[in-house]
Design an enzyme around this catalytic site. Sequence first.
Site, PDB file in Angstrom:
ATOM      1  CD  GLU A  45      -3.073  -1.071   2.073  1.00  0.00           C
ATOM      2  OE1 GLU A  45      -3.426   0.074   2.410  1.00  0.00           O
ATOM      3  OE2 GLU A  45      -3.703  -2.096   2.363  1.00  0.00           O
ATOM      4  CB  CYS A  89       4.678  -3.512  16.409  1.00  0.00           C
ATOM      5  SG  CYS A  89       6.402  -3.157  16.027  1.00  0.00           S
TER       6      CYS A  89
END
Length: 362
Positions: A92, A116
Amino acid sequence: MIKGNILNFEVSDLESVIEKYGEKSYRAKQIFKWVHQLGYTDFSNMSNLSLSLRDFLRQNFTVSTPMLEKEVIAADDTIRWVLNLNCKNSIETIFIPENNRGTLCISSQAGCAANCGFCQTAVGGFNRDLDVSEIIGQLHFARNRLQQLNVNMDKITNVVMMGMGEPLLNFDNVVKATGMMLDDDAYGLSKHRVTVSTVGITPKLKELSKKSQASLTVSLHATTNKLRTEIIPINKKYPLEGLMNVCRNYFPKESKRKITFAYLMLDNVNDSMEDAKRLVKLISNIPAKVNLIPFNSFEGAKYGSSPMARILEFRNFLVEKNIPTTIRKTRGDDVFAACGQLVGDIAKRTKTTKLMHNIVKY
Ligand code: SAH
């Protein structure tokens, strides 16, 4: 024969190609300008090159960017592009227009291995690094596409490596691509307007300070190793003390340049006044700015955003302590283009636990 993609070539690479072909090396800069400054993809139209050189280039090279798969424009005019790589992966790229600037948010990897706990990119796992053409190709694509779209604000003045991936785990390609962004013969962007964002791979960060002039954002998000390792597992390998040491000397003192520390505001996780005090202490002798980021939610997210009142309180405390502090405006969240919401379409997902094992060896 597989043709080479010119977008992978630095100007010095192109010079050797041209010299081998038997023309003068300054032709390389001319080609660079056609490709990067003017956005050309067809060698036939590069009118200051000899016909035979154009023919040679056409037979041996392409100018290929990732391909547009999906385009969505948000209510606030943020544009989200899903771009397909030459395989089963999509990444993206986001364009964020503002009154006097346009920021392009670029991906550095197909997926991300950092895992994360607050980031949706992690959920899809990791497939591979992007090559130089796929990184710089996002900028090449976006500039041409914005011109076609005839939107109000179509100028890319800033580039941030804040899309999918951890730039410092794709070090060489990111250094080359950011070099092209700053190169006057290519995109000629100001070093103050090209930013690498990282969770902090300490040895690579040290190397980056020597190899790149770009600006730096460090995604900090916690002020103790215990919490930081919990939400950014790579902190176990590269804990805060070492990271802060590298940050302290990242820019030469006389440059007066500052590191931006991004700090995600997670409700009741890292947003107390104690956290604010520790943050001030942690960065006290580093020339720094702080950017507080309201958490953007996604399906299955384990965290919530701190309420705005607490974010403001946190900001006011930092400002009182003379730390320039901003609050990141959330953009494009209605089309899932906001920070932490970029997922692309990642093939052959590798389990991130397995990847962490590899990174720890990195
Ligand atoms: N891996 C690099 C580059 C990605 S930048 C880095 O972490 O810096 C993406 C930024 O968006 C990082 O600062 C990241 O911490 C932040 N982010 C991730 N998930 C988010 C979420 N759900 N809401 C808001 N910001 C988020």
